[in-house]
Design an enzyme around this catalytic site. Structure first.
Site, mmCIF file in Angstrom:
data_model
loop_
_atom_site.group_PDB
_atom_site.id
_atom_site.type_symbol
_atom_site.label_atom_id
_atom_site.label_comp_id
_atom_site.label_asym_id
_atom_site.label_seq_id
_atom_site.Cartn_x
_atom_site.Cartn_y
_atom_site.Cartn_z
ATOM 1 N N ARG A 272 -5.532 -33.985 25.310
ATOM 2 C CA ARG A 272 -5.216 -35.019 24.319
ATOM 3 C C ARG A 272 -5.127 -36.381 24.993
ATOM 4 O O ARG A 272 -4.555 -36.532 26.062
ATOM 5 C CB ARG A 272 -3.917 -34.666 23.598
ATOM 6 C CG ARG A 272 -4.115 -33.384 22.772
ATOM 7 C CD ARG A 272 -2.923 -33.025 21.963
ATOM 8 N NE ARG A 272 -2.522 -34.022 20.996
ATOM 9 C CZ ARG A 272 -3.055 -34.184 19.779
ATOM 10 N NH1 ARG A 272 -4.065 -33.416 19.389
ATOM 11 N NH2 ARG A 272 -2.604 -35.112 18.965
ATOM 12 N N HIS A 445 22.349 -5.349 28.724
ATOM 13 C CA HIS A 445 21.395 -4.247 28.811
ATOM 14 C C HIS A 445 21.255 -3.570 27.447
ATOM 15 O O HIS A 445 22.266 -3.323 26.793
ATOM 16 C CB HIS A 445 21.887 -3.218 29.835
ATOM 17 C CG HIS A 445 21.019 -2.010 29.921
ATOM 18 N ND1 HIS A 445 19.804 -2.026 30.571
ATOM 19 C CD2 HIS A 445 21.174 -0.747 29.424
ATOM 20 C CE1 HIS A 445 19.254 -0.825 30.479
ATOM 21 N NE2 HIS A 445 20.065 -0.036 29.782
HETATM 22 P P1 FAD Z 1 3.010 -37.823 17.994
HETATM 23 O O1 FAD Z 1 3.741 -36.612 17.572
HETATM 24 O O2 FAD Z 1 1.526 -37.770 18.043
HETATM 25 O O3 FAD Z 1 3.477 -38.992 17.033
HETATM 26 C C1 FAD Z 1 2.952 -40.262 17.066
HETATM 27 C C2 FAD Z 1 3.103 -40.861 15.686
HETATM 28 O O4 FAD Z 1 2.741 -42.237 15.741
HETATM 29 C C3 FAD Z 1 2.178 -40.207 14.658
HETATM 30 O O5 FAD Z 1 2.926 -39.748 13.575
HETATM 31 C C4 FAD Z 1 1.212 -41.324 14.279
HETATM 32 O O6 FAD Z 1 0.809 -41.270 12.928
HETATM 33 C C5 FAD Z 1 2.053 -42.564 14.561
HETATM 34 N N1 FAD Z 1 1.255 -43.752 14.809
HETATM 35 C C6 FAD Z 1 0.234 -43.892 15.697
HETATM 36 N N2 FAD Z 1 -0.272 -45.135 15.629
HETATM 37 C C7 FAD Z 1 0.442 -45.793 14.687
HETATM 38 C C8 FAD Z 1 0.381 -47.087 14.162
HETATM 39 N N3 FAD Z 1 -0.530 -47.969 14.578
HETATM 40 N N4 FAD Z 1 1.253 -47.444 13.203
HETATM 41 C C9 FAD Z 1 2.167 -46.550 12.757
HETATM 42 N N5 FAD Z 1 2.266 -45.303 13.211
HETATM 43 C C10 FAD Z 1 1.419 -44.926 14.162
HETATM 44 N N6 FAD Z 1 4.411 -29.382 22.211
HETATM 45 C C11 FAD Z 1 5.438 -28.531 22.453
HETATM 46 O O7 FAD Z 1 6.439 -28.948 23.027
HETATM 47 N N7 FAD Z 1 5.380 -27.229 22.060
HETATM 48 C C12 FAD Z 1 4.302 -26.710 21.437
HETATM 49 O O8 FAD Z 1 4.286 -25.523 21.090
HETATM 50 C C13 FAD Z 1 3.192 -27.573 21.177
HETATM 51 N N8 FAD Z 1 2.090 -27.104 20.549
HETATM 52 C C14 FAD Z 1 1.068 -27.956 20.255
HETATM 53 C C15 FAD Z 1 -0.048 -27.446 19.607
HETATM 54 C C16 FAD Z 1 -1.094 -28.288 19.285
HETATM 55 C C17 FAD Z 1 -2.295 -27.733 18.559
HETATM 56 C C18 FAD Z 1 -1.000 -29.686 19.609
HETATM 57 C C19 FAD Z 1 -2.100 -30.616 19.219
HETATM 58 C C20 FAD Z 1 0.100 -30.190 20.261
HETATM 59 C C21 FAD Z 1 1.147 -29.331 20.606
HETATM 60 N N9 FAD Z 1 2.273 -29.794 21.294
HETATM 61 C C22 FAD Z 1 3.295 -28.933 21.576
HETATM 62 C C23 FAD Z 1 2.377 -31.197 21.765
HETATM 63 C C24 FAD Z 1 3.257 -32.051 20.851
HETATM 64 O O9 FAD Z 1 2.758 -31.978 19.535
HETATM 65 C C25 FAD Z 1 3.257 -33.492 21.348
HETATM 66 O O10 FAD Z 1 3.659 -33.509 22.697
HETATM 67 C C26 FAD Z 1 4.208 -34.374 20.556
HETATM 68 O O11 FAD Z 1 3.861 -34.373 19.193
HETATM 69 C C27 FAD Z 1 4.171 -35.802 21.101
HETATM 70 O O12 FAD Z 1 5.038 -36.616 20.393
HETATM 71 P P2 FAD Z 1 4.787 -38.181 20.287
HETATM 72 O O13 FAD Z 1 5.953 -38.721 19.539
HETATM 73 O O14 FAD Z 1 4.446 -38.749 21.588
HETATM 74 O O15 FAD Z 1 3.443 -38.323 19.424
#
Ligand code: FAD
Length: 468
Positions: A272, A445
């Site tokens: 990613r 256990h």
């Molecule tokens: P995100 O969750 O991607 O959130 C970012 C947010 O910012 C989004 O809602 C987006 O819409 C918003 N955004 C972006 N740009 C803008 C903008 N310009 N204006 C307003 N809003 C905006 N992690 C685990 O710990 N356990 C798991 O089992 C796991 N399984 C996964 C399975 C899959 C298939 C995938 C794809 C990921 C998985 N992950 C897992 C990883 C996890 O989903 C991410 O690490 C986590 O979501 C990251 O959080 P974040 O807040 O950085 O980003």
């Protein structure tokens, strides 16, 4: 015409995924006036397209596997059919319930305004938000960037049609018959596992590195490869992908050595990328490296004072619970609480395939790099000696890595349901426990948890149901 208003906040957060909403909730608790900006859905990737939907599907896969294994334990069950629509409804119900709960939490959070719209860093302390009702400029004494990540692909490999990413894979109207998966990391092996459990005739993983889950301790990668082979999941390791061509009914994948694979879908799971482009970050002077936001490891502050970053846009493990903890840390840092820095190697890692993998701390290789080959000791406890694992019908092991005469610095586990043991494992590593400390603690256990106890007893020089 756009309606321009100015709003003053202590903290403006761009993105309401795991990292962003955790920062907002903690900031609210600390009395900071906070704006949480989101263009899509509160909860982000993890809740809507990642952790929760994939684990829901893996649970369904486990039910199917259990049914298939019934006869061997005296319960004859037949699986009449797998209903993809039914699975999707179950997934949507779970996600919907959690989404509603999260919306309630954010709504109830004191001092937190949830603002819908597309945000952009428009100044060193402003975020402009575009929505149907116009453009709003939010001013924050501090800003947290939490814009998350997107599914990457490879140069020349375009997503579309039968070439899909994990988000599309979660909503397919059918279970693929013979999918090919590009990438043997966590997401790739989880999909391979679930599709096989749900009846795919053949599943093939293509990985350019020499191992599946190549970031894990090599013993885990090898054990997963053995288990997948036994389950009939195929994989090609060590040869790079060259191209993919699709027709209406299938995809042909060609590797660099000319080998080809045919499948009905190609899932691209090659990692990613950080979502940091065209959001104004660079224009404000924020240091970016290959798309990732560079931060001070202790405070998560970017190169611009007062602007912080959390979650998948920060180099390191892309995991939801890392994002939660970073969000909490940033809110506390801004509130002046001077929280302790997050130790990246202490973040627990789980792969929810069948068999599952749970690990925390240093791999053996990393420990050797840090302490020297003579500076460490390892012990591998085989689940063959663990009663509960035998009942569950799983093989696997718990491997410990300790600094010689020192604390346990890494725990690496593989086996059905073993992810549930990560809780104790991460306490042991993060509290820098010695094997002798853990050996004195009692493990119930018969549980799989006993395997952790037995491994520590053995490493402390007093094995019970194990050889020294
Ligand atoms: P995100 O969750 O991607 O959130 C970012 C947010 O910012 C989004 O809602 C987006 O819409 C918003 N955004 C972006 N740009 C803008 C903008 N310009 N204006 C307003 N809003 C905006 N992690 C685990 O710990 N356990 C798991 O089992 C796991 N399984 C996964 C399975 C899959 C298939 C995938 C794809 C990921 C998985 N992950 C897992 C990883 C996890 O989903 C991410 O690490 C986590 O979501 C990251 O959080 P974040 O807040 O950085 O980003």
């Amino acid at each position: 015409m756009a309606d321009e208003t100015a709003d003053q906040y202590d903290l403006v957060i761009l993105g309401a995924g795991s990292g962003g909403y955790a920062a907002a909730l903690r900031a609210g608790e600390l009395g900071l006036r906070t704006a949480l900006v989101e263009k899509d859905k509160l909860g982000g990737t993890c809740l809507h397209r990642g952790c929760v939907p994939t684990k829901t599907m893996l649970h369904v896969g486990e039910i199917a596997d259990t049914a298939h294994e019934g006869e061997a334990v005296g319960v004859k069950i037949s699986v009449d059919s797998i209903d993809p629509q039914g699975i999707r409804s179950f997934k949507d119900k779970i996600v919907g319930r959690l989404y509603k709960g999260l919306q309630g939490l954010v709504k109830a959070a004191k001092g937190v305004d949830y603002i819908e719209g597309y945000g952009r860093l428009s100044g060193r302390n402003t975020v402009s938000v575009e929505s149907e009702s116009g453009t709003r400029t939010l001013t924050g004494k501090n800003i947290v960037l939490a814009s998350g990540s997107f599914s990457k692909t490879l140069p020349g490999l375009e997503l579309g049609g039968r070439i899909i990413d994990s988000e599309v894979a979660l909503d397919l109207p059918e279970i693929p018959k013979n999918p090919i998966i590009l990438g043997g990391g966590v997401i790739g092996v989880e999909f391979a596992s679930v599709w096989k459990s749900l009846g795919a005739e053949s599943v093939t993983i293509v990985e350019g590195l020499p191992h599946l889950v190549a970031n894990e301790d090599e013993s885990l990668s090898k054990a997963l490869e053995r288990a997948f082979k036994k389950r009939g999941i195929k994989f090609s390791l060590g040869t790079f992908f060259e191209k993919a061509e699709q027709t209406d009914s299938g995809v042909t994948v060609t590797l660099a050595d000319g080998t080809t694979f045919e499948g009905d879908y190609l899932l691209v799971a090659v990692g990613r990328g950080p979502n940091t482009k065209d959001l104004g970050y660079e224009e404000q002077g924020i240091e970016i490296d290959r798309g990732f936001v560079i931060v001070d490891r202790s405070t998560l502050e970017t190169s611009v004072p007062g602007i912080y970053a959390v979650g998948d846009i920060v180099p390191g493990l892309q995991l939801a619970h890392r994002g939660f903890q970073q969000g909490i840390l940033v809110a506390e840092e801004i509130a002046g609480l001077r929280p302790a820095p997050i130790v990246e190697s202490g973040i627990p890692r789980v792969t929810y395939a069948e068999p599952q993998i749970g690990s925390v701390g240093l791999t053996e290789k990393q420990a050797v790099e840090q302490f020297g080959a003579d500076g460490i000791e390892t012990y591998e406890y085989n689940l063959g000696g663990n009663g509960k694992s035998q009942i569950l019908g799983t093989t696997g092991f718990v491997k410990l890595v300790r600094e010689k005469d020192g604390p346990v610095v890494g725990i690496h586990m593989i086996g059905s349901r073993i992810s549930e043991q990560i809780g104790e494992a991460q306490l042991i590593v993060n509290w820098e426990a010695f094997p002798e400390d853990v050996a004195a603690l009692i493990h119930a256990h018969p549980t799989q948890n006993e395997a952790l106890g037995e491994a520590h007893l053995a490493l402390a020089g007093k094995p019970l149901h194990a050889h020294a």
